[in-house]
Design an enzyme around this catalytic site. Structure first.
Site, PDB file in Angstrom:
ATOM      1  N   HIS A  10       0.851  -1.192   0.000  1.00 18.41           N
ATOM      2  CA  HIS A  10       0.000   0.000   0.000  1.00 18.41           C
ATOM      3  C   HIS A  10       0.882   1.236   0.000  1.00 18.41           C
ATOM      4  O   HIS A  10       2.028   1.200   0.448  1.00 18.41           O
ATOM      5  CB  HIS A  10      -0.955   0.023   1.198  1.00 18.41           C
ATOM      6  CG  HIS A  10      -0.281   0.056   2.540  1.00 18.41           C
ATOM      7  ND1 HIS A  10       0.173   1.217   3.120  1.00 18.41           N
ATOM      8  CD2 HIS A  10       0.009  -0.940   3.412  1.00 18.41           C
ATOM      9  CE1 HIS A  10       0.718   0.942   4.302  1.00 18.41           C
ATOM     10  NE2 HIS A  10       0.637  -0.350   4.501  1.00 18.41           N
ATOM     11  N   LYS A  35      -7.120   3.928  -4.605  1.00 15.66           N
ATOM     12  CA  LYS A  35      -6.773   4.631  -3.377  1.00 15.66           C
ATOM     13  C   LYS A  35      -5.768   3.820  -2.559  1.00 15.66           C
ATOM     14  O   LYS A  35      -5.965   2.628  -2.300  1.00 15.66           O
ATOM     15  CB  LYS A  35      -8.029   4.919  -2.555  1.00 15.66           C
ATOM     16  CG  LYS A  35      -7.867   6.092  -1.602  1.00 15.66           C
ATOM     17  CD  LYS A  35      -9.204   6.615  -1.149  1.00 15.66           C
ATOM     18  CE  LYS A  35      -9.013   7.893  -0.337  1.00 15.66           C
ATOM     19  NZ  LYS A  35     -10.307   8.473   0.086  1.00 15.66           N
ATOM     20  N   HIS A 107      12.808   0.662   7.690  1.00 11.40           N
ATOM     21  CA  HIS A 107      11.556   1.387   7.506  1.00 11.40           C
ATOM     22  C   HIS A 107      11.436   2.615   8.408  1.00 11.40           C
ATOM     23  O   HIS A 107      11.132   3.715   7.941  1.00 11.40           O
ATOM     24  CB  HIS A 107      10.383   0.433   7.753  1.00 11.40           C
ATOM     25  CG  HIS A 107       9.050   1.018   7.433  1.00 11.40           C
ATOM     26  ND1 HIS A 107       8.648   1.297   6.145  1.00 11.40           N
ATOM     27  CD2 HIS A 107       8.014   1.400   8.230  1.00 11.40           C
ATOM     28  CE1 HIS A 107       7.435   1.807   6.154  1.00 11.40           C
ATOM     29  NE2 HIS A 107       7.018   1.895   7.411  1.00 11.40           N
ATOM     30  N   ASN A 311      -2.201  12.452  12.230  1.00 13.27           N
ATOM     31  CA  ASN A 311      -3.256  12.823  13.167  1.00 13.27           C
ATOM     32  C   ASN A 311      -3.073  14.276  13.581  1.00 13.27           C
ATOM     33  O   ASN A 311      -2.254  14.610  14.447  1.00 13.27           O
ATOM     34  CB  ASN A 311      -3.209  11.897  14.384  1.00 13.27           C
ATOM     35  CG  ASN A 311      -4.430  12.022  15.273  1.00 13.27           C
ATOM     36  OD1 ASN A 311      -4.742  13.100  15.756  1.00 13.27           O
ATOM     37  ND2 ASN A 311      -5.118  10.917  15.490  1.00 13.27           N
ATOM     38  N   ARG A 418      -3.205  15.754   2.141  1.00 10.50           N
ATOM     39  CA  ARG A 418      -3.886  17.034   2.325  1.00 10.50           C
ATOM     40  C   ARG A 418      -3.854  17.858   1.036  1.00 10.50           C
ATOM     41  O   ARG A 418      -2.828  17.940   0.362  1.00 10.50           O
ATOM     42  CB  ARG A 418      -3.223  17.845   3.440  1.00 10.50           C
ATOM     43  CG  ARG A 418      -2.908  17.076   4.700  1.00 10.50           C
ATOM     44  CD  ARG A 418      -4.140  16.694   5.482  1.00 10.50           C
ATOM     45  NE  ARG A 418      -3.763  16.172   6.782  1.00 10.50           N
ATOM     46  CZ  ARG A 418      -4.344  15.141   7.383  1.00 10.50           C
ATOM     47  NH1 ARG A 418      -5.337  14.528   6.811  1.00 10.50           N
ATOM     48  NH2 ARG A 418      -3.937  14.739   8.581  1.00 10.50           N
ATOM     49  N   ALA A 419      -4.976  18.481   0.728  1.00  8.81           N
ATOM     50  CA  ALA A 419      -5.030  19.409  -0.400  1.00  8.81           C
ATOM     51  C   ALA A 419      -4.424  20.733   0.035  1.00  8.81           C
ATOM     52  O   ALA A 419      -4.825  21.302   1.038  1.00  8.81           O
ATOM     53  CB  ALA A 419      -6.481  19.619  -0.824  1.00  8.81           C
ATOM     54  N   ARG A 449     -17.280  14.927   9.547  1.00 11.87           N
ATOM     55  CA  ARG A 449     -15.898  15.062   9.075  1.00 11.87           C
ATOM     56  C   ARG A 449     -15.546  16.546   8.954  1.00 11.87           C
ATOM     57  O   ARG A 449     -16.232  17.303   8.264  1.00 11.87           O
ATOM     58  CB  ARG A 449     -15.730  14.373   7.722  1.00 11.87           C
ATOM     59  CG  ARG A 449     -16.025  12.882   7.740  1.00 11.87           C
ATOM     60  CD  ARG A 449     -14.882  12.053   8.219  1.00 11.87           C
ATOM     61  NE  ARG A 449     -13.794  12.085   7.266  1.00 11.87           N
ATOM     62  CZ  ARG A 449     -13.735  11.307   6.175  1.00 11.87           C
ATOM     63  NH1 ARG A 449     -14.716  10.460   5.898  1.00 11.87           N
ATOM     64  NH2 ARG A 449     -12.703  11.374   5.355  1.00 11.87           N
ATOM     65  N   ASN A 529     -11.229  24.437   2.450  1.00 10.92           N
ATOM     66  CA  ASN A 529     -10.388  23.710   1.510  1.00 10.92           C
ATOM     67  C   ASN A 529     -10.413  22.218   1.837  1.00 10.92           C
ATOM     68  O   ASN A 529     -10.145  21.826   2.968  1.00 10.92           O
ATOM     69  CB  ASN A 529      -8.950  24.247   1.602  1.00 10.92           C
ATOM     70  CG  ASN A 529      -7.983  23.485   0.712  1.00 10.92           C
ATOM     71  OD1 ASN A 529      -8.386  22.764  -0.192  1.00 10.92           O
ATOM     72  ND2 ASN A 529      -6.707  23.641   0.981  1.00 10.92           N
ATOM     73  N   THR A 530     -10.734  21.412   0.851  1.00 12.55           N
ATOM     74  CA  THR A 530     -10.639  19.962   1.007  1.00 12.55           C
ATOM     75  C   THR A 530     -10.089  19.380  -0.288  1.00 12.55           C
ATOM     76  O   THR A 530     -10.002  20.067  -1.309  1.00 12.55           O
ATOM     77  CB  THR A 530     -12.009  19.341   1.348  1.00 12.55           C
ATOM     78  OG1 THR A 530     -11.833  17.952   1.690  1.00 12.55           O
ATOM     79  CG2 THR A 530     -12.980  19.466   0.193  1.00 12.55           C
TER      80      THR A 530
END
Length: 571
Positions: A10, A35, A107, A311, A418-419, A449, A529-530
């Site tokens: 992923h 996604k 990692h 977060n 994030r945009a 949300r 903004n999203t």
């Protein structure tokens, strides 16, 4: 240096570093349109983009670094597994070229490097927290001009990321890819309602003990790691723990509308209360880890990466610690950002990077598209449009001032989830109805949300109570009374917002848009903004993605390059 991220099927990604400078970065999901690029670790298209952007081929790359150890738990500095290398970099995309060897960057070291190396700091405490990688779930490190020194690590059996993820899954918010939803739901709950006594914050960190549910902390489980047996046992144990609180597993109903899956947007008080409890407990554990790292190193700056670093609420808590003078959180804090860390760490070892290196002040590192290509696509689509030239920001601001919702597609695609003003959906933050419209009609997601504000930096003191820059929308702040009054749609129910501040710049269309909106409305230079995407797709990458998403939903206008496209009803 070419760094490859997302090794665990992923969030595959690629980053190219030349002379110690990040020149290109992209996530594979943006090209595959799947996604998180789930169930694959191929980085090939993202890598091909990075190389093409620099005008070089794979043969020109001095070193390729991967952000995991394929032979874990056996230490390894290099990997020569031809099948694995071909899985990561499909030779068909590189003229048949097959690298014989790649460098292995552990990692969590890649995560740590992704935060410290581009921070611009000459010294910092470094905190990495995620689900798990190479058997480790948390790392404390010391970053100096000599590089990174690992101070302490927590094994995968003490994973905070997996703890948080299982709460989200138990509440029916989705799988591990959806744990961020829990942060929004937490704002509606009572954190004192439940006691999760299996996880205890304490000086120096925390301790996780699930003995009551069949998993002892001292149990030898290394052989259960790579085949996911331990992970499955862990999820069963957590489910029993949450059920014992009187909260059975919740499977949210799904309905269909216009061919789209619509999530059940309701929740019960106990769901929000468990979310609030988990969020506070996570923040308490992270606070103890950060304080220990800061005390041990004597540093006053803190760098954060790892999936838990996404977060915003927890980052806001860390930013407020009296020991922290400056905080840098890698905007691509999840596994995709490991490509950045792997490339920079390899560059440092080769002597191509001197610390402190260039500070990362933008996440705009992905593909950009020329106006001619955009025009050709718009002509092909048959959508009516106008070439606004340099007046595009003013025209788009006018649409938003009229209460319309605008897709904004400009310049290079951003790194991370994030945009940040390059692939955004924008609206007026003065009206909470705009937030609800985006959540319900455009994003088809839960009404609780939160959405974020983008604002000119000069408005920071009034809206955030600080002039400190917040370029990446990844650190929550308490909203001022002015913000609550003037941009209520961007203020979460807990009184916080996760801002992006933008410097005033007459050459930056995004900054001009914010300034023009303020001029036209007499309100602060701030917008809701999203990210520019639907609920089940990655952020748009190409003009074709943007046009398809615009045409398929109720966006009123699309500002793409110098062109403004409007739906007929918004004319």
């Amino acid at each position: 240096m070419l760094g490859l991220g997302g090794p665990y099927y992923h969030d595959a990604s690629a980053c190219l570093v030349i002379d110690g400078r990040i020149v290109a970065f992209a996530e594979e999901e943006r090209f595959s349109r799947r996604k998180h690029h789930k169930d694959s670790r191929s980085c090939a298209v993202a890598a091909a983009y990075c190389l093409a952007d620099a005008g070089i081929t794979l043969q020109d790359v001095d070193e390729i670094a991967i952000a995991f150890n394929p032979t874990w738990p056996t230490p390894s500095d290099t990997c020569t597994d031809a099948d694995l290398i071909s899985e990561l970099l499909d030779p068909a995309l590189f003229g048949g070229h097959r690298p014989r060897e790649v460098t292995v960057i552990e990692h969590h070291l890649a995560h740590a490097a992704s935060a410290f190396h581009p921070s611009g700091f000459d010294e910092a405490a470094v905190l990495v927290v995620d689900g798990s990688g190479d058997g480790v779930s948390a790392t404390l490190a010391h970053g100096t001009t000599s590089g990174l020194k690992v101070l302490r690590q927590f094994p995968f059996s003490q994973s905070l990321g997996w703890f948080y993820e299982t709460v989200a899954e138990h509440l029916g918010l989705g799988d591990w890819t959806s744990s961020g939803k829990l942060m929004g739901l937490a704002g509606y709950g009572d954190p004192d309602r439940y006691t999760l006594d299996f996880l205890t914050p304490r000086a120096g960190g925390y301790h996780l003990d699930l003995s009551s549910y069949g998993i002892r902390p001292d149990e030898r489980i290394e052989d259960q790691y790579t085949d996911l047996r331990y992970y499955r046992r862990l999820k069963t144990a957590y489910a029993a723990a949450y059920t014992d609180l009187g909260i059975p597993p919740h499977r949210r109903a799904r309905t269909y509308s216009g061919g789209r899956i619509i999530p059940d947007t309701g929740y019960l008080p106990e769901h929000a209360d468990l979310a609030a409890c988990a969020q506070r407990l996570l923040e308490q554990c992270l606070t103890e880890l950060a304080r220990d790292a800061l005390t041990t190193t004597g540093a006053t700056r803190l760098c954060v990466a790892g999936g838990v670093g996404l977060n915003c609420s927890a980052n806001g808590r860390l930013a407020q610690l009296r020991e922290v003078e400056e905080l840098f959180v890698q905007p691509a804090a999840g596994d995709a950002g490991c490509a950045i860390g792997a490339a920079l760490e390899a560059a440092l070892r080769r002597g191509d990077l001197t610390l402190p290196g260039p500070a990362m002040t933008t996440a705009a590192l992905g593909p950009a598209f020329a106006p001619g290509a955009v025009r050709a696509l718009l002509d092909e689509s048959g959508l009516p449009y106008r070439d606004m030239g340099e007046d595009l920001p003013m025209a788009a601001a006018g649409q938003i001032a009229l209460g319309r919702t605008v897709g904004w597609f400009q310049g290079r695609m951003e790194a991370g989830p994030r945009a940040l003003g390059h692939r955004s959906i924008l609206a007026d933050p003065h009206h909470t109805s705009a937030r609800d419209h985006i959540n319900h009609r455009i994003k088809h997601r839960e009404p609780w949300r939160p959405l974020a504000p983008a604002l000119l930096a000069e408005a920071g003191q009034d809206l955030l109570g600080t002039d400190a820059p917040h370029p990446f929308m990844i650190v929550a702040r308490q909203a001022t009374e002015t913000a609550r009054k003037l941009i209520p749609a961007a203020v979460h129910t807990d009184g916080t917002l996760r801002p992006q501040t933008v410097a005033r710049d007459d050459t930056d269309p995004y900054a001009c848009l914010l300034a023009s909106f303020a001029e036209q409305t007499g309100r602060p230079p701030a917008l809701l903004n999203t990210s520019f995407n639907h609920e089940a797709e990655p952020i748009v990458c190409t003009p074709r993605d943007a046009v398809a998403t615009f045409a398929a939903g109720p966006l009123d206008a699309l500002a793409i390059g110098p062109f403004l496209v409007r739906k007929e009803h918004a004319s």
